[in-house]
Design an enzyme around this catalytic site. Structure first.
Site, PDB file in Angstrom:
ATOM      1  CB  ALA A   1      42.601  31.308  49.121  1.00  0.00           C
TER       2      ALA A   1
ATOM      3  CB  THR B   1      45.812  50.893  44.114  1.00  0.00           C
ATOM      4  OG1 THR B   1      46.495  51.667  43.109  1.00  0.00           O
ATOM      5  CG2 THR B   1      45.456  51.774  45.296  1.00  0.00           C
TER       6      THR B   1
ATOM      7  CB  CYS C   1      29.552  23.690  41.362  1.00  0.00           C
ATOM      8  SG  CYS C   1      28.836  23.205  42.920  1.00  0.00           S
TER       9      CYS C   1
END
Lengths: 121, 386
Positions: free
Chosen positions: B73, B241, B325
Site C-alpha cells: 500500500a 519483474t 512510532c
C-alpha cells in the site's frame, strides 16, 4: 525489526515493585516534569535511610528505575542522598538515552529528599 | 490462558492464511519463469498472474486489467498520489487530503508541497468523519487531485467514499482512496463507486507481505506518471519483474475474502462489542472513533494513564498504542490529536484490532487484563495536581 525495548531487570521491577507506596510520617518530595509525576518518601534513623517508597506516573523505565533507586538507598547514609546520581541505575536497567531526562527526575527527587532530611536536623 | 501471546493487532498485519501459503508454495515451484518471457514457461507464469488479477478483480468487482501490482500500500499510495498529481500538474497544482490519513499518504503530500504543489489539509469531526460539505468547500477551480482513506487505520472510521467521490467526479478531480484497511475486510463494489485510484496491500487481509496493488479506473483522464523506471512491465506505469508467488498469494487471499467477508464482519463485530462491553465501565475511558466504524478496530483512551506503561502492562496481549512510532520517545498520535483529543488522552490510547482467528476467550482475557492494568497503574501513581 524492533528489539525488545525493555531489559529483563526492567520487566522484573515493573512487574513487582516492592517499594511502591508511601511512608506514613516520612519525608516526602513530589516532582512533575518530563512526562513524569513522582512522589518519593523516606524515613531515617540516626543518619541512615530506613525505608524508601515511591509513587510514579510514567513509562516502564521510570517505574522500574524508581523501584531500583528506592531499593538501593535503604540502609545507606543520609548524606548519600544529596549527591545521588542515577547513572548506574540507567546503565543497569539499559534505559535508552532518549529517556535520560525522565530518569533524572528521580535523581532530582532523591537529592531534594536529602535536603529535606538535612533541613530537619 | 496466561503467558501465551494474544495477538490483537490485526490492523497492523495479519497471519497468512494456510490456503494462501499452499498456493504460493505451489506457484513458487511450478511458475518460476519471468512472466515477461514469451516462451512456454513464461506464458505459464503469466497465466498465474492473470488468474490472481481475476481473483482480486472479483473481490473489488473491477476489470482485472485495471490492476497494477506493487510492493504494497505504501508504494501504491506513492504511485497514485505523486503519479496523479504530476500527471495533472499542467492543469493545476492544488491537491487535497485529510489530516488523519496514514503517513504513507501524508508524507507524499508533504513531499509534493516541497515540489511546489499547493496542499489543503481538511479536518475530520470529533469522530474522525469527513463531512462532504467540508470536503467540497476545500476544492478549488485548480484542484486536480484528492486522496481520502476508506477505513482509518487507527480508529476504524469509515468515510463516505461514495459522496466524496461524487463531488470529485462533478469537478473532474482525480480521486484516490487508500483502501489498505478496507479491501478484503469491508464489502465494496468499486464498479459502483466514483473512485479513480485505489491502494491496497495483501498482508492486511491474510495475504503475504511485500505485495499490493493499485486499481486505476479505465476512464479518460485517469492516469498516473510512473515513479519507478527500468522496464516496460505493466504498461511502463510500474516496471520491474513481477513476484509471481506473492501475486498468486494475494489473489488467493482475495478469493478467500470474497467468500468470507460477511461472516468475518459479523465475527469481528461480536468480538469488538464483547471487548468494549468488558471495559466500558472503567472510570475515565472513552472511545476514539465512530461506533459505526469498521468493527475490527477498537481504539480507547483512559484518563490519567501513561500509554507506554499501559501497553507494557497488557502483555502478553499484542496491541498498538495511539502513539506514533517515529521516535524512541513515543509521541501522541497525530490522528487522535486531529480529532480534538488532548495529549493526555491521545498518549493513553490503545488500538485493539481483532481478526478472523481471534476467539471469544482471547477477547475476554484482554478485557480482564486491561481492567487490571489500569487499576494497577492507577494504584502506583501519585495524585494528579489539582
Amino acid at each position: 525489526m524492533s528489539a525488545d525495548p525493555y531489559s529483563a531487570q526492567v520487566r522484573e521491577l515493573f512487574a513487582a515493585p516492592a517499594h511502591a507506596g508511601d511512608i506514613a510520617g516520612g519525608e516526602v518530595v513530589s516532582l512533575s516534569d518530563q512526562d513524569v509525576r513522582l512522589r518519593l518518601s523516606g524515613s531515617a534513623t540516626g543518619g541512615t535511610v530506613d525505608a524508601m517508597r515511591f509513587r510514579a506516573w510514567g513509562c516502564p523505565h521510570v517505574i522500574a528505575a524508581a523501584e531500583a533507586v528506592c531499593s538501593a538507598l535503604e540502609g545507606r547514609p543520609l548524606t548519600d542522598l544529596e549527591n545521588y546520581a542515577v547513572a548506574d541505575v540507567m546503565q543497569n536497567l539499559a534505559v535508552p538515552v532518549e529517556k535520560t531526562g525522565r530518569i533524572l527526575v528521580i535523581e532530582d527527587a532523591v537529592r531534594s529528599l536529602g535536603q529535606r532530611f538535612r533541613d530537619r536536623t | 490462558m496466561g503467558d501465551e501471546m494474544i495477538y490483537l493487532d490485526y490492523a497492523a498485519s495479519t497471519p497468512v492464511d494456510p490456503r494462501v501459503y499452499d498456493r504460493m508454495r505451489e506457484v513458487g515451484q511450478a511458475a518460476y519463469a519471468n512472466p515477461s518471457s514469451t516462451h512456454a514457461a513464461g506464458r505459464l507464469t503469466h497465466a498465474v498472474i492473470a488468474q490472481a488479477a481475476k481473483q482480486l478483480g472479483g473481490l473489488l468487482n473491477v476489470d482485472p486489467k485495471t490492476l497494477i501490482w506493487t510492493s504494497g500500500a505504501t508504494e501504491s499510495d506513492n504511485l497514485a498520489i505523486a503519479g496523479a498529481a504530476r500527471y495533472r500538474a499542467h492543469r493545476g497544482k492544488h491537491i487535497v487530503t485529510m489530516k488523519t490519513e496514514h503517513k504513507a499518504v501524508t508524507d507524499v503530500f508533504e513531499a509534493l508541497a516541497r515540489e511546489g504543489f499547493d496542499v489543503t489539509w481538511v479536518d475530520a469531526d470529533s469522530r474522525g468523519l469527513l463531512d462532504p460539505d467540508v470536503f467540497a468547500a476545500a476544492l478549488r477551480d485548480d484542484t486536480q487531485f484528492a486522496s481520502i482513506m476508506f477505513v482509518n487505520n487507527e480508529t476504524g472510521v469509515i468515510q463516505n467514499i461514495e459522496a466524496l467521490g461524487a463531488i470529485c467526479r462533478e469537478r473532474d478531480i482525480l480521486f484516490h482512496v487508500d483502501g489498505a484497511q478496507a479491501v478484503g475486510k469491508v464489502p465494496i463494489d468499486f464498479a459502483a463507486l466514483p473512485v479513480d485510484l485505489l491502494s491496497l496491500t495483501g498482508h492486511k487481509f491474510y495475504g503475504p507481505k511485500g505485495i499490493g496493488a493499485l486499481y486505476m479506473a479505465d476512464r479518460p483522464g485517469c492516469h498516473v506518471d510512473p515513479i519507478l523506471f527500468g522496464g516496460g512491465q505493466q504498461r511502463r506505469i510500474r516496471p520491474g519483474t513481477l513476484p509471481t508467488d506473492l501475486i498468486a498469494g494475494l489473489g488467493m487471499a482475495a478469493e478467500i475474502a470474497a467468500g468470507s467477508i460477511d461472516d468475518d464482519l459479523a465475527h469481528l463485530a461480536h468480538l469488538r462489542d464483547l471487548l468494549w462491553n468488558g471495559i466500558r465501565e472503567i472510570d475515565g475511558i472513552s472511545l476514539n472513533g465512530d461506533p459505526d466504524g469498521f468493527p475490527g478496530i477498537l481504539n480507547v483512551s483512559v484518563e490519567d494513564i501513561e500509554g507506554e506503561s499501559l501497553l507494557f502492562a497488557l502483555e502478553p496481549i499484542c496491541a498498538a498504542t495511539g502513539s506514533a512510532c517515529n521516535s524512541k520517545i513515543q509521541e501522541p498520535s497525530y490522528v487522535l490529536r486531529a480529532l480534538g483529543r488532548t495529549d493526555m488522552q491521545a498518549q493513553s490510547a490503545i488500538r485493539f484490532s481483532v481478526g478472523r482467528p481471534t476467539t471469544v476467550e482471547e477477547v475476554e482475557f484482554a478485557a480482564e487484563r486491561y481492567r487490571a492494568a489500569v487499576a494497577r497503574l492507577r494504584s502506583l501513581a501519585p495524585e494528579a495536581a489539582a
